[in-house]
Design an enzyme around this catalytic site. Structure first.
Site, PDB file in Angstrom:
ATOM      1  CD  GLU A 194      49.037  35.134  32.816  1.00 57.28           C
ATOM      2  OE1 GLU A 194      49.094  36.374  32.723  1.00 57.28           O
ATOM      3  OE2 GLU A 194      49.972  34.431  33.241  1.00 57.28           O
ATOM      4  NE  ARG A 199      43.992  47.903  35.150  1.00 55.33           N
ATOM      5  CZ  ARG A 199      44.382  46.706  34.698  1.00 55.33           C
ATOM      6  NH1 ARG A 199      44.955  46.586  33.520  1.00 55.33           N
ATOM      7  NH2 ARG A 199      44.224  45.638  35.424  1.00 55.33           N
ATOM      8  CE  LYS A 219      44.588  37.958  36.357  1.00 53.91           C
ATOM      9  NZ  LYS A 219      44.399  37.143  35.155  1.00 53.91           N
TER      10      LYS A 219
END
Ligand code: ATP
Ligand code: MG
Length: 556
Positions: A34, A258, A268
């Site tokens: 994104e 992850r 982020k």
């Protein structure tokens, strides 16, 4: 890495698929960032995995910007993401945007409405949440759940045309309000968002939700293996439901753990806070776990790829030690970094039997570890040199193989010197070390027959240049700032940056190449910072030569 390793679980799945002739043996992966921030080392893991799988199985990887959230996305991020993936050493096949599929997704949504599988709901977010039930209690239908397909189509079109303000209506899939999986209890497909989009401008005021956009984008591109992180496991039934109901290409989702690193944060949203609140100088601050930060710090693409390979592909979350990343870095830099000399905390060494005013040019290999040699550079030598303060001791203990009254040492790439005197200032600090040198002991043609245990680095006083040096420590004081009580920013390490303004460097370093690693002998790995100018050189310390932290732990 050349080490043999067994297949990871995703490779096993792919090899099974290839054996059974699924998708005619075709492998197409995607990396779907994104564009709402810069990529971090966690993304590097995903990039190495997705691109690595495609490379291994003769497939391809699309770069797809998952840009369905207009408010937070920006072309600055798109550009940085493209740059970072290239820098890591990967080439994507197609560059695509979820927003390219907005028309197609809208048509998909109309199809589901037509089949009675989606409806427009006027309930507020709170009402919808309240009616969803709990994991142990089924949800209850909101009043709009029984709207006719015709009415829903009409309302959905009006949503698109901008008739309603943000939040007034949503489109929901009509699945199962009693499902034990909360994601299946009539999840949202579209929301109204009167916002400017970085690519589609003001064309749209309704935007698809992640769950409706992601799988449909995968399917449109005919992605064969859609790899994501574990938190998407409960989304998988929904991913499959949309694809089945729409009868489109059956992309499949697979999940891996992850990457988490200690002493940093990786989301982020949190990284953006560090930037916006000036805890760091930007996304590419050398202390950031972003790819751009690591690059600026002096990390090499190979070291990051090796790190991602070495940690493997797990099905359970864990926290990886930052020191492993540094280990991979040192392993690469030891082979590739050019050796240079710099004196960080200087005192003067005077060679009393070296002709005054004379200087000579010595030769120093760029990298003695390089297999085929890596060239050399010229190092000016003279009677007055800078050496490190810590390399002299007035009363040296037994195993101090450096300088002190009566002690001998080799000057790197030069001669053996022996200390016979020294000077102090009024505060008792040593200012000068006086030595004699052995002319026959020149490195490479030493016929002196004298052997010494220690070698120290130096820079000729008359030839030295200066540079600012930035030393970094970990950005956080605790291993997992996100799991600590209170704001994660309370755990920022106030000592994470130390600046040494005027370090003496050998003159060849004025030709330092941006992006290249240098080993300042005995001092660590360094690289030019992007702030550096010919008038004011600035170097970042990428890493120390040894793991200072591991040593610290052992001591305690
Ligand atoms: P963040 O939580 O840091 O904001 P994100 O998941 O929202 O990250 P995306 O841009 O959506 O960021 O991620 C793009 C891809 O990278 C996704 O497939 C995501 O699963 C993967 N990814 C993100 N963070 C990690 C991580 N720490 N380890 C491995 N893969 C990750
Ligand atoms: Mg995401």
């Amino acid at each position: 890495m050349s080490e043999e390793r067994s297949l990871n679980f995703i490779e096993e799945i792919i090899e099974d698929d290839i054996r059974s002739g699924k998708n005619d043996g075709r492998v197409l992966t995607r990396f779907p960032p994104e564009p709402n921030g810069y990529l971090h080392i966690g993304h590097a893991k995903s990039i190495c995995l997705n691109f690595g799988l495609a490379q291994k199985y003769n497939g391809k990887t699309n770069l797809r910007f998952d840009d369905t959230n207009p408010a937070t996305e920006d072309t600055e991020y798109v550009d940085s993401i493209r740059q970072d993936i290239h820098w890591l050493g990967f080439e994507w096949d197609k560059e695509l945007y979820s927003s390219d599929y907005f028309d197609q997704m809208y048509a998909f949504a109309q199809m589901l409405i037509g089949k009675g599988l989606a409806y427009v709901d006027d309930s507020t977010a709170e009402e919808i949440a309240a009616a969803k039930g709990t994991p142990t209690e089924p949800g209850t239908p909101t009043p709009n759940r029984s709207r006719s397909a015709e009415e829903n189509l009409q309302l959905f079109q009006e949503m698109k045309e901008g008739k309603y303000p943000d939040g007034a209506k949503v489109l929901r899939a009509k699945i199962d309000l009693a499902s034990p999986n909360m994601h299946m209890r009539d999840p949202l497909m579209y929301r109204i968002r009167h916002a400017h989009h970085h690519r589609t401008g003001n064309d749209w005021c309704i935007y698809p939700m992640y769950d409706f956009a992601h799988g449909q984008s995968d399917s449109i591109e005919k992605i064969t293996h859609s790899v994501c992180t574990l938190e998407f496991i409960p989304h998988r039934p929904l991913y499959e439901w949309f694809i089945e109901q729409l009868e489109i290409f059956p992309s499949k989702q697979y999940e891996f753990a992850r990457l988490n690193l200690n002493y940093t944060v990786m989301s982020k949203r949190k990284l953006l806070q560090l930037v916006n609140e000036n805890h760091v100088t930007g996304w590419d601050d050398p202390r950031m776990p972003t790819i751009s930060g690591l690059r600026r710090r002096g990390f090499t693409p190979l070291s990051i790829r090796n790190f991602c390979e070495r940690i493997g592909v797990a099905k359970r979350e864990n926290i990886i030690e930052y020191s492993l990343l540094e280990f991979c870095l040192r392993e690469d830099l030891n082979k590739s970094a050019w050796r240079r000399m710099a004196v960080l905390d200087p005192i003067k060494l005077i060679i009393t039997n070296y002709p005054e005013g004379k200087s000579e040019i010595l030769n120093g290999e760029n990298n003695p570890e390089a297999e085929d040699g890596d060239g050399s550079r010229e190092i000016p030598f003279s009677a007055e040199l800078w050496i490190e303060r810590e390399d002299f001791m007035e009363e040296a203990p037994k195993k101090f193989f450096r300088l002190g009254p009566g002690l001998s040492v080799r000057l790197k790439n030069a001669y053996i010197v022996k200390c016979h005197d020294f000077r102090k200032d009024e505060n008792g600090n040593v200012t000068e070390v006086h030595c004699t040198y052995i002319p026959e002991s020149k490195s490479g043609s030493d016929t002196s027959g004298v052997s010494v245990k220690g070698t120290i680095h130096w820079v000729s006083v008359g030839h030295a240049k200066t540079a600012e040096i930035r030393l970094y420590d970990r950005l956080f004081q605790v291993e997992d700032p996100s799991s600590e009580e209170g704001d994660f920013k309370n755990y920022i390490n106030p000592q994470s940056l130390k600046i040494i303004p005027n370090v003496f460097i050998e003159p060849d370093l004025t030709h330092a190449i941006p992006g290249k690693g240098y080993q300042f002998i005995r001092k660590g790995y360094f690289t030019l910072d992007t702030d550096s100018t010919p008038e004011k050189l600035v170097f970042n310390r990428t890493a120390t030569l040894k793991d200072a932290w591991a040593k610290e732990v052992k001591k305690n």
